[in-house]
Design a protein around this motif. Sequence first.
Motif: not given
Length: 111
Positions: A85-99, A30-36
């Motif tokens: 993986c983990g809040e300090s690593a930037g995880q905001a949604v705690f359901h595994l996802h691959f960007h 929803i908040e893309p960090q790259a063109p794709t």
Amino acid sequence: MDCLFCSIAAGEVPSKKVYEDELVYAFYDIEPQAPTHFLVIPKAHISGCGDVTKDNSHIIAHCFEVITQVTKELGIEAFRVVSNCGESAGQAVFHLHFHVLAGRDMTWPPG
Ligand code: 5GP
Ligand code: ZN
């Protein structure tokens, strides 16, 4: 359980679908960090990369098959896969996802 990505995988929260099968769902961020920028998630709830086990690792392997297939279909040759993986690593949604990020030059190391 109240989990945004479980709700997205179940179609209860709308998203822009990229790919779906019985194990995996992929949709544009929803908040893309790259063109794709899309996310590949297991339909089963796994909290993050620190919760991969012998019993669910086949789903993780399948996520990577999907990443290969979808990037090929989209004609993407260079891309980055990230899983926070983990809040300090930037995880905001705690359901595994691959960007999966593509379409611009990227720096290394990441911030
Ligand atoms: P994280 O920070 O946990 O690694 O990544 C979560 C990602 O989910 C973020 O890139 C964020 O933009 C995305 N996201 C959060 N809520 C939604 C939503 O409701 N729909 C979609 N498509 N992406 C979302
Ligand atoms: Zn979930």
